[in-house]
Design an enzyme around this catalytic site. Structure first.
Site, short mmCIF file in Angstrom:
data_model
loop_
_atom_site.label_atom_id
_atom_site.label_comp_id
_atom_site.label_asym_id
_atom_site.label_seq_id
_atom_site.Cartn_x
_atom_site.Cartn_y
_atom_site.Cartn_z
CE LYS A 103 54.27 38.24 17.24
NZ LYS A 103 55.29 37.68 18.13
CE1 TYR A 135 51.07 39.64 18.42
CE2 TYR A 135 50.00 38.72 16.48
CZ TYR A 135 50.67 38.54 17.68
OH TYR A 135 50.96 37.27 18.11
P1 NAP Z 1 51.03 35.43 26.83
O1 NAP Z 1 50.34 34.26 27.40
O2 NAP Z 1 50.37 36.78 26.90
O3 NAP Z 1 52.51 35.52 27.47
C1 NAP Z 1 53.37 36.55 27.07
C2 NAP Z 1 54.71 36.36 27.71
O4 NAP Z 1 55.57 37.42 27.25
C3 NAP Z 1 54.66 36.43 29.21
O5 NAP Z 1 55.58 35.51 29.75
C4 NAP Z 1 55.11 37.86 29.49
O6 NAP Z 1 55.75 37.97 30.75
C5 NAP Z 1 56.11 38.08 28.39
N1 NAP Z 1 56.35 39.50 28.09
C6 NAP Z 1 55.49 40.42 27.61
N2 NAP Z 1 56.10 41.61 27.47
C7 NAP Z 1 57.38 41.44 27.89
C8 NAP Z 1 58.50 42.28 27.99
N3 NAP Z 1 58.45 43.58 27.64
N4 NAP Z 1 59.66 41.77 28.46
C9 NAP Z 1 59.75 40.46 28.82
N5 NAP Z 1 58.72 39.61 28.74
C10 NAP Z 1 57.54 40.09 28.29
O7 NAP Z 1 51.36 35.22 25.28
P2 NAP Z 1 51.44 33.87 24.42
O8 NAP Z 1 50.11 33.63 23.82
O9 NAP Z 1 52.12 32.81 25.19
O10 NAP Z 1 52.38 34.39 23.24
C11 NAP Z 1 53.79 34.14 23.22
C12 NAP Z 1 54.31 34.56 21.84
O11 NAP Z 1 53.64 33.82 20.82
C13 NAP Z 1 54.08 36.04 21.52
O12 NAP Z 1 55.19 36.55 20.79
C14 NAP Z 1 52.86 36.01 20.64
O13 NAP Z 1 52.79 37.12 19.80
C15 NAP Z 1 53.08 34.70 19.88
N6 NAP Z 1 51.87 34.13 19.33
C16 NAP Z 1 50.84 33.72 20.12
C17 NAP Z 1 49.70 33.16 19.54
C18 NAP Z 1 48.54 32.69 20.35
O14 NAP Z 1 47.54 32.26 19.75
N7 NAP Z 1 48.58 32.68 21.66
C19 NAP Z 1 49.62 33.04 18.16
C20 NAP Z 1 50.68 33.47 17.37
C21 NAP Z 1 51.81 33.99 17.98
P3 NAP Z 1 55.19 38.94 31.92
O15 NAP Z 1 53.83 38.44 32.27
O16 NAP Z 1 56.19 38.83 32.98
O17 NAP Z 1 55.12 40.32 31.28
#
Ligand code: NAP
Length: 249
Positions: A160, A156
């Site tokens: 990133k 990861y």
């Molecule tokens: P999440 O709740 O797990 O949601 C992930 C989203 O990505 C879902 O809508 C999922 O859709 C979609 N997705 C995953 N694989 C995919 C693919 N192959 N094609 C199209 N869509 C896909 O994650 P989140 O926490 O909201 O994170 C969103 C972004 O922020 C990510 O890039 C993550 O790395 C980043 N981020 C998150 C955090 C945190 O603390 N949460 C911190 C830093 C960065 P489906 O369910 O339809 O697959």
């Protein structure tokens, strides 16, 4: 008039968590939004319906962004549906955590292919449209883990950190055509991705955050909306940490 009125936006992974908040905020500020998802059709429909409830315009669109051909199709379908593409948010991402010595090739590859490869293929397809239009804003959702690393997240962190280098390179390439490319590095944000963290991991994380609280998807969405707007017209190649004071030096 709303600041993003008349703009079209595409948010990958817009069905849940941070992506759902981003899609909603862009629509609230007047943009027409394509809500991409991979598997969560019902969740994407729910996001679209809640946007429509406040008078916004949104469409769900399935595509697995880890497949380059799907990314090309996703951009083409969006342009056909909305007539243009002004804002691309590369948000979709996954985790497959594990210590390096036990990490499988598959866990390495799937995270790199989705979190970095997806952003590459999406940006390549969108850049062609935006360069022709001589305008556009691309926002990549990276992570503080890409800045500082994390034990158990080598795949990861590599994806990133790669996304941050990618952002800066593409920002240089596209700037002469008035296409801006920026990244946001969220810290710990309350979503399904972080809901599975154990209590010791959560309290260790809280200890590192100056503001002593986790962020919300809306905190990230507000920063995305700023980068997408003309208020950020002279800003490109930047990485903004939205992390409650976790990583500043
Ligand atoms: P999440 O709740 O797990 O949601 C992930 C989203 O990505 C879902 O809508 C999922 O859709 C979609 N997705 C995953 N694989 C995919 C693919 N192959 N094609 C199209 N869509 C896909 O994650 P989140 O926490 O909201 O994170 C969103 C972004 O922020 C990510 O890039 C993550 O790395 C980043 N981020 C998150 C955090 C945190 O603390 N949460 C911190 C830093 C960065 P489906 O369910 O339809 O697959």
């Amino acid at each position: 008039m709303k600041v993003l009125e008349g703009r079209s936006a595409l948010v990958t992974g817009g069905s849940r968590g941070i992506g759902a908040a981003i899609a909603t905020e862009l629509a609230r500020r007047g943009a027409d939004v394509v809500v991409n998802y991979s598997a969560s059709a019902q969740a994407a429909d729910d996001v679209v319906r809640s946007i429509e409830e406040f008078g916004g315009r949104a469409w769900p669109l399935q595509a697995d962004i880890s497949e380059p051909e799907s990314c090309t199709r996703l951009v083409e379908t969006t342009v056909a549906q909305l007539g243009s593409l002004d804002i691309l948010v590369n948000n979709a991402g996954i985790t497959r955590d594990g210590l390096l010595v036990r990490m499988s090739d598959d866990d390495w590859r799937s995270v790199i292919d989705t979190n970095l490869g997806g952003a590459f293929a999406m940006t390549r397809a969108a850049a062609k449209v935006m360069m022709k239009a001589r305008s556009g804003s691309i926002i990549n959702i990276a992570s503080v883990i890409g800045l500082v690393g994390n034990a158990g997240q080598a795949n990861y962190a590599a994806a990133k950190a790669g996304l941050i280098g990618f952002t800066k390179s593409v920002a240089r390439e596209l700037a002469p055509r008035s296409v801006r490319v920026n990244a946001i590095a969220p810290g710990f944000i309350e979503t399904e991705m972080t809901a599975t963290l154990s209590e010791p991991v959560r309290s260790a994380a809280l200890g590192q955050i100056a503001m002593k609280e986790f962020g919300t998807p809306e905190d990230v969405a507000a920063a995305v909306a700023f980068f997408a707007s003309d208020e950020a017209r002279y800003i490109t190649g930047q990485v903004l940490a939205v992390d409650g004071g976790m990583t500043f030096v």
